[in-house]
Design a protein around this motif. Structure first.
Motif, mmCIF file in Angstrom:
data_model
loop_
_atom_site.group_PDB
_atom_site.id
_atom_site.type_symbol
_atom_site.label_atom_id
_atom_site.label_comp_id
_atom_site.label_asym_id
_atom_site.label_seq_id
_atom_site.Cartn_x
_atom_site.Cartn_y
_atom_site.Cartn_z
ATOM 1 N N ALA A 69 0.987 11.852 -1.212
ATOM 2 C CA ALA A 69 0.678 12.994 -0.358
ATOM 3 C C ALA A 69 0.097 14.157 -1.145
ATOM 4 O O ALA A 69 -0.426 15.098 -0.563
ATOM 5 N N ARG B 9 0.499 15.648 -7.278
ATOM 6 C CA ARG B 9 1.730 15.573 -8.065
ATOM 7 C C ARG B 9 2.365 14.189 -7.988
ATOM 8 O O ARG B 9 3.083 13.771 -8.888
ATOM 9 N N ASP C 221 -6.426 15.049 0.336
ATOM 10 C CA ASP C 221 -7.598 15.429 1.121
ATOM 11 C C ASP C 221 -7.784 16.937 1.192
ATOM 12 O O ASP C 221 -8.121 17.479 2.223
ATOM 13 N N ARG C 222 -7.531 17.591 0.064
ATOM 14 C CA ARG C 222 -7.671 19.051 0.082
ATOM 15 C C ARG C 222 -8.828 19.526 -0.780
ATOM 16 O O ARG C 222 -9.090 18.973 -1.844
ATOM 17 N N PHE C 223 -9.473 20.566 -0.296
ATOM 18 C CA PHE C 223 -10.466 21.225 -1.123
ATOM 19 C C PHE C 223 -9.756 22.072 -2.156
ATOM 20 O O PHE C 223 -8.667 22.599 -1.900
ATOM 21 N N LEU C 224 -10.378 22.225 -3.316
ATOM 22 C CA LEU C 224 -9.786 23.034 -4.368
ATOM 23 C C LEU C 224 -10.548 24.340 -4.545
ATOM 24 O O LEU C 224 -9.958 25.374 -4.820
ATOM 25 N N SER C 225 -11.862 24.303 -4.397
ATOM 26 C CA SER C 225 -12.632 25.544 -4.494
ATOM 27 C C SER C 225 -14.040 25.316 -3.975
ATOM 28 O O SER C 225 -14.494 24.175 -3.850
ATOM 29 N N GLU D 289 0.838 -1.199 0.000
ATOM 30 C CA GLU D 289 0.000 0.000 0.000
ATOM 31 C C GLU D 289 0.870 1.245 0.000
ATOM 32 O O GLU D 289 1.928 1.271 0.613
ATOM 33 N N GLN E 32 0.545 5.753 -0.057
ATOM 34 C CA GLN E 32 -0.372 6.861 0.160
ATOM 35 C C GLN E 32 0.234 8.144 -0.395
ATOM 36 O O GLN E 32 0.975 8.830 0.305
#
Lengths: 440, 250
Positions: A23, A26, A64-68, A19, A21
């Motif tokens: 980050a 990219r 796990d990030r918001f983009l807009s 496995e 993960q």
């Protein structure tokens, strides 16, 4: 590379696989260099999230990030590893809610799309597919942006496609407006299956959300008795913020001994639940309680002991939906195949290339894994489902046989042709696909 | 209500780490101003976009500064204070490599010390002098329970964190009475990218750690274990006689 023992939420089967993960987005091309399977939060029940032999799990948890966020239209854009919990955290204070939500908020956005999840409002709005404005998927043949109108075939093969067209990297989801955190709900007891269907018919139009819990151990004239739970978002109560719920109030510390889930206990539990459903009249609940009651108990899957459990979810389409459900329940009750939490609900049609929901009724059963005996019973249940032109939900499945799958999903060849266009050598591949012989 | 008195921003180093991210969210929700500091502009921009959505308070400013680029520290610090009035520092820069990699590759061992100890200590020196001159400000830094009694599995990392803990204790001693508050944070297992793949019933969510840290800054608690029970676990582990400790496999 790290190797780990992994399973779906049902804790059966368990496999060992590599496995990684990534980050950030990219790192995705590097992560997808070899044979893989995308893996979100591991909340699908069976083996849909388990990598095929010699494939590695590429986890989305680090993406796990918001983009807009478009606050005018309520459209949120995020990386695929963002959980529904996090979307709620961003959306609720602004007066938005998920358009469709499964029974847990701890799933990833990518996983929700790959499973084309449905919720208690399926009879009104359908599955999540209708609210995904756009998604980006890294396929073995290149990265593509797709939507209902752009690369539509790829979109319809990826939504509800179990990660078999590639890795969903990001998506744009249209949310719905709510005026408060509260849900106006109504609990109504139904003394048997006919009364249950009657309640669904009567309330289909006036409640956005509906679901019923069934006592699968009730027999004879009480067959199919249970409690229907109905809900609408409350209007104008003014509270959107409020304290965030603790992530979990309770935690199951370890796999519980399997004997705790014996028939006596199940009978008592089911009777109690039916009895507790008696209090009538409209109530107001926080949406966390209404939509995610089990999220309060962390690791509740450990209650089923070391062997884990199967969740069996089937749909039986109209016009034989009611008849088919009755047949399934009669079979369950006859064989004493009691389930802990059995859920019945009315549903509408889905439109991806490999659709689960059909206009009709869907039934979900949690059944402890007692080995061969359980498998045989479920095979027999498959036959009933096939007889009524129904199908089982692959997100929950760990044991369906290839022939039964083909009988249930006549569309699978079209879907597979499209999936092959993007994933010709099954570079992204799962145990589910191996078991059902999807690529053959 | 603000978390710490005074006006100015809180500089968050290692801003893209799991704990720092949760702390930042909480600081923003409490009305504090935050500057995101880290080495990769691209990662900081992604973080700022994410925070803009989750916290709804606009896009927080970002500032690139690599803590292991010692030669540029003065220049970076000058540029930072020229751009932002500061009232606090939250230091969460750090790396963790598997121990076998540290032993196979001396560069990784050195990086473990540089990014967890030397770099953060040098950065904190600059902030300490700045805050001392102002007579106000706080420094909170993420060390680790691993630094309390070295274990073989994370030997190099534990040594670096032990150094950081000692450094913070020394800094607190030096700044006594200056009006500057220095806090040592000792997390146990927190679910972040650093602990990806690790399974433990003691694993805590980063939000839990953030809540503990922020309320401890507010209450001026100098040493904070998160979750709290690590204080008791470490008390026992520190007290274990060496022959028993040696035999424990963890």
């Amino acid at each position: 590379m790290q190797r780990a023992v992994m399973s779906g939420w049902g804790r059966h089967p368990r496999v060992t696989a590599g496995e990684i993960q990534p980050a950030s987005l990219r790192e995705i091309p590097g992560a997808l260099a070899g044979p893989y399977l995308p893996r979100g939060q591991g909340r699908s029940y069976g083996d849909a999230g388990l990598p095929a032999q010699d494939h590695i799990a590429v986890q989305s948890a680090g993406l796990d990030r918001f983009l807009s966020f478009d606050a005018e239209r309520g459209v949120i854009e995020a990386e695929s590893g963002v959980t529904l919990e996090r979307i709620l955290k961003a959306a609720l204070p602004r007066g938005f809610f998920l358009p469709v939500t499964p029974g847990t908020k701890f799933v990833s956005l990518g996983g929700a799309i790959a499973s084309n999840v449905h919720g208690k409002n399926h009879h009104r709005v359908g599955s999540i597919e209708h609210f995904v404005e756009e998604l980006e998927v890294a396929t073995p043949m290149g990265t593509r942006v797709c939507s209902a109108t752009e690369n539509g075939e790829l979109f319809r093969a990826t939504v509800g496609g179990y990660g078999l067209t590639g890795f969903i990297t990001r998506a744009r989801l249209r949310l719905i407006r709510v005026e408060s955190r509260a849900v106006d709900c109504l609990r109504v007891r139904a003394a048997n299956l006919d009364a249950m269907f009657e309640l669904f018919r009567r309330h289909d139009a006036d409640y956005e959300y509906s679901v019923a819990w069934l006592d699968t151990l009730a027999r004879g004239g009480s067959l199919g008795r249970g409690v229907v739970m109905l809900g609408n978002h409350a209007r104008n109560t003014g509270s959107l913020g409020g304290a965030a719920e603790p992530r979990a109030a309770l935690r199951v510390p370890m796999p519980m001994p399997a004997f705790l889930l014996n028939k006596k206990f199940l009978t008592l539990f089911n009777r109690f639940f039916y009895w507790a459903g008696k209090r009538g009249g409209p109530e107001r609940e926080d949406l966390e309680t209404f939509f995610y009651p089990l999220d309060r108990i962390a690791d509740w899957n450990l209650l089923y002991g070391r062997g884990g459990f199967f969740q069996y979810q089937c749909v039986i389409p109209d016009p034989r939906g009611e008849e088919g459900m009755a047949a399934c329940l009669a079979f369950m009750s006859e064989r004493g195949l009691g389930a802990f939490l059995s859920v019945l609900k009315r549903c509408g049609d889905d439109h991806p290339m490999l659709p689960f929901c059909r206009r009709g009724y869907t039934l979900a059963l949690d059944i402890p894994n007692r080995g061969e005996e359980t498998l045989k019973l479920l095979d027999a249940l498959d036959e009933i489902v096939i007889r009524y032109a129904g199908r089982v939900y692959l997100t929950k499945d760990a044991r369906l046989k290839p022939d039964a799958f083909r009988a249930m999903y006549p569309e699978w060849k079209d879907w597979m042709a499209e999936a092959r266009r993007w994933n010709p050598e099954a570079k992204s591949d799962s145990r589910l696909a191996e078991r059902l012989e999807l690529w053959r | 209500m603000s978390v710490y008195p005074g006006s100015g921003a809180i500089a968050v180093f290692g801003a893209t780490s799991g704990i720092a991210r949760a702390v930042t969210e909480m600081l923003l929700s409490r009305g504090e101003t935050v500057v995101l500091v880290g080495r990769s502009r691209e990662a900081l921009e992604a973080q700022a976009r994410d925070l803009e959505v989750i916290a709804g308070k606009g896009s927080p400013p970002i500032f690139t500064w690599d803590v292991i680029d010692f030669a540029n520290h003065r220049e970076r610090f000058g540029a930072l204070v020229a751009a932002h009035a500061l009232k606090g520092l939250f230091m969460a820069a750090g790396v963790l490599f598997p121990q076998d990699e540290c032993e196979a590759d001396p560069e990784k061992a050195r990086l473990t010390f540089d990014a967890n100890l030397t770099g953060p200590a040098l950065v904190m020196d600059l902030f300490a002098a700045h805050f001392k001159a102002k007579g106000a400000g706080f420094i909170s830094a993420v060390s680790s329970v691993a630094g309390e009694r070295g274990r073989g599995k994370v030997l190099t990392y534990a040594a670096a964190k032990a150094g950081l803990t000692a450094y913070l204790s020394g800094l607190r001693h030096r700044l006594g009475g200056s009006g500057v508050f220095v806090q040592t944070v000792k997390p146990g297992f927190v679910r972040t990218r650093m602990t990806a793949g690790m399974k433990s019933p003691l694993m805590a969510e980063p939000e839990r750690a953030a809540r503990d840290i922020v309320s401890a800054i507010e209450a001026r608690r100098e040493i904070v274990y998160t979750p709290f029970f690590w204080k008791h676990i470490m008390m026992i582990i520190r007290a274990l006689p060496a022959p028993i400790f040696r035999r424990m496999k963890f």
